[in-house]
Structure formats: C-alpha cells, structure tokens
Design a protein around this motif. Structure first.
Motif, mmCIF file in Angstrom:
data_model
loop_
_atom_site.group_PDB
_atom_site.id
_atom_site.type_symbol
_atom_site.label_atom_id
_atom_site.label_comp_id
_atom_site.label_asym_id
_atom_site.label_seq_id
_atom_site.Cartn_x
_atom_site.Cartn_y
_atom_site.Cartn_z
ATOM 1 N N GLU A 52 2.404 -2.934 2.175
ATOM 2 C CA GLU A 52 2.594 -1.908 3.063
ATOM 3 C C GLU A 52 3.950 -1.137 2.662
ATOM 4 O O GLU A 52 4.862 -1.821 2.201
ATOM 5 C CB GLU A 52 2.723 -2.016 4.344
ATOM 6 N N ARG A 53 3.908 0.086 2.158
ATOM 7 C CA ARG A 53 5.029 0.873 1.952
ATOM 8 C C ARG A 53 5.733 0.530 0.534
ATOM 9 O O ARG A 53 6.746 0.855 -0.031
ATOM 10 C CB ARG A 53 6.449 0.761 2.985
ATOM 11 N N VAL A 54 5.001 -0.038 -0.452
ATOM 12 C CA VAL A 54 5.357 -0.600 -1.647
ATOM 13 C C VAL A 54 5.413 0.865 -2.675
ATOM 14 O O VAL A 54 4.736 1.862 -2.567
ATOM 15 C CB VAL A 54 4.253 -1.364 -2.413
ATOM 16 N N GLN A 55 6.698 0.774 -3.379
ATOM 17 C CA GLN A 55 7.190 1.910 -4.200
ATOM 18 C C GLN A 55 6.306 2.088 -5.610
ATOM 19 O O GLN A 55 6.115 3.388 -5.941
ATOM 20 C CB GLN A 55 8.686 1.837 -4.056
ATOM 21 N N ARG A 56 6.240 1.051 -6.176
ATOM 22 C CA ARG A 56 5.829 1.008 -7.611
ATOM 23 C C ARG A 56 4.676 0.304 -7.997
ATOM 24 O O ARG A 56 3.756 1.005 -8.545
ATOM 25 C CB ARG A 56 7.156 0.463 -8.603
ATOM 26 N N ALA A 57 4.647 -0.850 -7.649
ATOM 27 C CA ALA A 57 3.322 -1.479 -8.258
ATOM 28 C C ALA A 57 2.961 -2.709 -6.986
ATOM 29 O O ALA A 57 3.448 -3.325 -6.517
ATOM 30 C CB ALA A 57 3.532 -2.150 -9.569
ATOM 31 N N CYS A 58 1.526 -2.611 -6.900
ATOM 32 C CA CYS A 58 0.837 -3.614 -6.155
ATOM 33 C C CYS A 58 0.217 -4.547 -7.056
ATOM 34 O O CYS A 58 -0.717 -4.177 -7.567
ATOM 35 C CB CYS A 58 -0.112 -3.052 -5.175
ATOM 36 N N VAL A 59 0.689 -5.681 -7.116
ATOM 37 C CA VAL A 59 0.087 -6.597 -8.046
ATOM 38 C C VAL A 59 -0.843 -7.605 -7.358
ATOM 39 O O VAL A 59 -0.561 -8.234 -6.405
ATOM 40 C CB VAL A 59 1.153 -7.395 -8.723
ATOM 41 N N TYR A 60 -2.361 -7.746 -8.030
ATOM 42 C CA TYR A 60 -3.190 -8.677 -7.432
ATOM 43 C C TYR A 60 -4.095 -9.354 -8.630
ATOM 44 O O TYR A 60 -3.703 -9.177 -9.660
ATOM 45 C CB TYR A 60 -4.178 -7.586 -6.610
ATOM 46 N N ASN A 61 -4.711 -10.138 -7.981
ATOM 47 C CA ASN A 61 -5.298 -11.111 -8.748
ATOM 48 C C ASN A 61 -6.810 -10.693 -9.083
ATOM 49 O O ASN A 61 -7.695 -10.475 -8.057
ATOM 50 C CB ASN A 61 -5.555 -12.532 -8.275
ATOM 51 N N LEU A 62 -7.213 -10.257 -10.033
ATOM 52 C CA LEU A 62 -8.857 -9.797 -10.558
ATOM 53 C C LEU A 62 -9.591 -10.885 -10.170
ATOM 54 O O LEU A 62 -10.746 -10.480 -9.961
ATOM 55 C CB LEU A 62 -8.499 -9.406 -12.011
ATOM 56 N N ALA A 63 -9.297 -12.074 -10.029
ATOM 57 C CA ALA A 63 -10.366 -13.178 -9.821
ATOM 58 C C ALA A 63 -10.545 -13.402 -8.250
ATOM 59 O O ALA A 63 -11.306 -14.299 -7.971
ATOM 60 C CB ALA A 63 -10.092 -14.367 -10.550
#
Length: 491
Positions: free
Chosen positions: A231-242
């Motif tokens: 929530e309210r992240v400014q640049r990048a939301c990093v997630y796991n493609l798997a």
C-alpha cells in the motif's frame, strides 16, 4: 492522534506501550524523549528488563513488569503502541479498540517519527520465508554502493531507533512480519517486496469459532496483513513470478501513481523482470534496453549458495536495490560479500560420503520445502511446534527425493500422518517415542542409519523449536554438536 508526527507537540499525550522487549523499550524511550507521558506494561520481567525499567522510570515513565500488568488498560490513555506478536484479542488491545483508542505498532510509530528534513526511504521486505536473508543481502548491496544503510525491523536495529538517529541514514532495509504489518496504517515504502506466501502463524490468525461464513479465514487475514506492505508504494512492488498470491497482492494494491510491478523468477525473465539466464542473475527491469536485452548482475558462483530459495532471495534484494538506483557493480559486490547467518542451509560436515546440513531456520512447511528442493536424495529431519500448519502439500512435492525421515518434537505426528498418506513407502523413524538419552543424538544416529553415500541429511524441521529448545539456533547447535560427536566417535 492521526496528525501526530516527529514535529508534533507530544507533551500531554498519554501513551501506553504494550510489551517491554527490544521494540517496546525503543518505543518507550523515544516517546519519553519527545515529551510524551509513557506507561510501559509487560507480563514478564528479567534482570535486563528491570534495569531498563529503572532507567526509564528515572526519566519519568511508569513501568509495570508483573503478572497481570496487561490485564487492564489504564483509564486515561490517548494512544497504545503495541509490540509485534500481540494478538488483537489481547485484553489490553481489545479494550483499546472498544474505547476507540488508536493502536499503533512500532512500525507505524517509526514511520510517523521520521525527520521530515532527512527522511530516509524505506525498502521493505515481507514473505512467509526468506525475509531476514533478503534484507541482509539488500543491506550488503546498499553498503557496497557507498550508502549509509542498516537492516531494521524484524531483524537488526529497532526501526524507531534508526529514524531517531541524530546522524540520518541514506536508506533503510526494513524486514516486516505480518504481525508488524497488522498494526501499520500509513507507511509508504519507496519499494517493497513480498517474497512468497504460504501457511504459517495460523495459531495467531486462528479462525474464530462460530464466525459467520462471510468472515475472512485465518489465511485470508494473514494474506491481507502481508499485502499491506504494497500500500502506497512509491517506485516498485517486487513479487515472485512463481507465487500467484504475491502477484495478486500487487494487482490489488493502492500504490502511488507511477509505481511499477517487478517480478523475479529462477527462469529466463521477461521484460520488466529479473531472473536467471544460464549461470547469470540478470536485470530486465531497470535498464533502458530492457525490451531487447538484459544487464548482468552477478553469477551464481558469486552467491554463498545456489539453493533455489537463496537465489530467489538474491533476485528480490537486487530488484529493491536497483529500484533505488544502485549500480550493477554494487549489486554484484554486495552479493559476493554476503554470507548468511548460522542455521540457514549451513554445511555441518561431510563424512563417509554423507553431507550433513543445518537449516534449523526452516520453521514452517514452506521453508522446509524450499530447503528440501535443493537436495536429492535426502534424509529429512523434521518436527517441533507446527503452529497449526499442514504438511500434505510439502510431502507430495518432495516425496521422490526422500531416502527417509527422522521425526522429533511435539507435533511430529502431524508430519507422520502426511507421510503415511502421501509417501507410505518412505522409511520413518520417530525418535520422540523414546524419551531416554539426548534427543538430537538419537536423531543423528537414526539419520546415519538411513543415509547412504551421496545422500544429504537435512535438518529442515518445518516447525518452531520452543517445545524442546530455547530457539531455532539452539536446535541447530544441538544438531551440529551431535553430528560432530558421531563423526569423532566413528573416525
């Protein structure tokens, strides 16, 4: 209370700090410094806590460390700051909710206490497993880039201490548990990562008896707390493609306009993601030519381990660092320099063709499955406090790798039942049935009897340790000591 910040007038603000551990003490100490009226409450004491309590009392705080201290919320309270791990149903917090008194965690407090003139950006990490390793990798990378950085939150320095440091940091690497995120309402991380999502802490998020069908389940509440990090992240939301659950969290997040979704994968990455090409970790997210090429970050040989979950953690740390503007060289140098803490896929010994590995930090089924995926064939040492978790999916995923299983601990039967259902041909030795002698010596003897040359004996319990040991480190130390004793005896 919603407007309180670093520059507010805290005099006359009556704050109850629930819990007097590391984060509770840091919160109480800094609130006193700001001029708040502080009452700290905890059910337990120790010489260290008593010493800290005496210090704060000389500064004007009220500190109660005794059984029953948290049973009733004082009458005149404006704000409650809770330590991580306190369930919302705890009497103190439930009473605050009933009375309409705000409840903040240390993370929420720290976010509000940032210096507006020198507010270091936060690079935040959560997930069921791998948080500490990823945050420590990220810190190593940031330091390699020449930045004043520190690991804070669920690991390292309390966040409140970091944001109140007279010498400002350039950037903070922030590890956040679901417990911490539950009480966080206004944080806006520069970038954030959810590494993975699986069953854990279901004893904390246990379903309420007799709740209506529409009430969110424990797993749904656990997921919702993890998702708060985006929530309210400014640049990048990093997630796991798997891991589809982490992508769903990104899709549903309310982020600052312009924030990007960046995935990481152990395979070849598509445009906008990080991944692995042959023996290289590469970036196709933070370079101008990402549509047609990839930037090399480091080689697999640069990492302390090539276990799949370790590589995934490195990619997540690299993504957060790259989102912050760190160079490829600093990513490589930071990852080269990093060595994991003890009891994380740590080599104990090699003897008679058998490799002994301590991953006592694998305290839930997801972590154990990740660890088991790095070895084949493997004699698995498992058991302890299951915290409400199930092991069926884990057993189905790894049964072809198992030479045998050695079980110990209070909830070992939960694992035994899953093995019986899904891997009935795998030999299982239950050392918990024999209460004589040192339990870890019996575990090691049993594992040695199952192992063949070329096998790995892996302590990846999938459970917490407190039924038999003070913590996972003590469990790992006991395993290593028993292995070394057996090798010395047989040489």
């Amino acid at each position: 209370m919603d407007a309180l910040s670093r520059t507010s007038d805290w005099s006359g603000v009556r704050v109850v700090v629930a819990g007097f551990g590391v984060s509770g003490y840091a919160a109480a100490d800094n609130l006193l410094f700001l001029g708040a009226q502080v009452t700290a409450l905890d059910e337990a004491t120790s010489p260290e806590k008593a010493e800290k309590a005496e210090l704060l009392e000389t500064l004007g705080a009220t500190v109660r460390l005794e059984v029953g201290a948290t049973a009733e919320l004082p009458a005149d309270v404006d704000l409650v700051v809770t330590s991580p791990g306190w369930k919302p149903s705890a009497p103190l917090l439930a009473q605050a909710t009933e009375r309409g008194i705000p409840v903040w965690g240390e993370v929420e407090l720290a976010w509000r206490l940032r210096d507006p003139e020198h507010a270091a950006p936060w690079l935040a990490v959560t997930g069921t497993n791998g948080k500490t390793t990823t945050v420590q990798m990220l810190t190593s990378i940031l330091l390699a880039a020449g930045l004043r950085a520190v690991a804070v939150g669920n690991v390292g320095l309390p966040i409140v201490e970091a944001v109140m440091d007279p010498e400002p940091y350039d950037v903070l690497a922030v590890e956040l548990s679901s417990f911490q995120l539950h009480y966080t309402h206004s944080m806006s991380a520069e970038s954030a990562a959810v590494l993975n999502f699986a069953e854990d802490h279901l004893d904390w998020y246990d379903d309420e008896p007799g709740a209506p069908d529409w009430t969110p389940t424990g797993m749904q509440r656990y997921a919702a707390d993890k998702a708060r990090i985006f929530e309210r992240v400014q640049r990048a939301c990093v997630y796991n493609l798997a891991d589809d659950a982490t992508e769903e969290m990104v899709l549903e997040a309310d982020v600052v306009e312009g924030a990007r979704a960046v995935g990481f994968t152990l395979g070849m990455p598509g445009t906008g993601n990080l991944g692995v090409v042959e023996d290289l970790l590469v970036d196709r997210a933070f370079i101008e030519e990402r549509a047609s090429s990839a930037a090399e970050l480091c080689t697999l040989d640069d990492l302390a381990s090539t276990a799949p979950h370790f590589v995934a953690n490195a990619l997540a740390a690299a993504a957060l660092a790259r989102a912050h503007g760190v160079s490829q060289q600093a990513v490589r140098d930071g990852l080269r320099a990093f060595r994991p803490d003890g009891h994380r896929i740590a080599l104990v010994a090699e003897s008679d063709g058998v490799t002994w590995v301590d991953d006592s930090k694998a305290t839930n089924p997801h972590a154990a499955q990740s660890s088991l995926g790095a070895y084949d064939p493997v004699v698995w040492v498992a058991g302890g406090l299951a915290k409400g978790a199930r092991f069926d999916d884990l057993v189905v995923a790894v049964r072809e790798r198992l030479r045998g299983v050695v079980l110990l601990g209070r909830d070992r039967q939960v694992i035994a039942d899953a093995l019986s259902r899904h891997a009935p041909d795998v030999p299982v030795i239950d050392v918990g049935a024999d209460e004589t002698g040192d339990p870890m010596e019996r575990v090691v003897d049993a594992a040695a009897g199952l192992a063949r040359s070329g096998d790995t004996v892996l302590l990846a319990p999938g459970c917490a340790s407190m039924d038999m040991f003070s913590n996972y480190g003590a469990r790992g130390d006991a395993f290593a000591a028993a292995v070394q004793a057996r090798i010395a005896h047989t040489d």
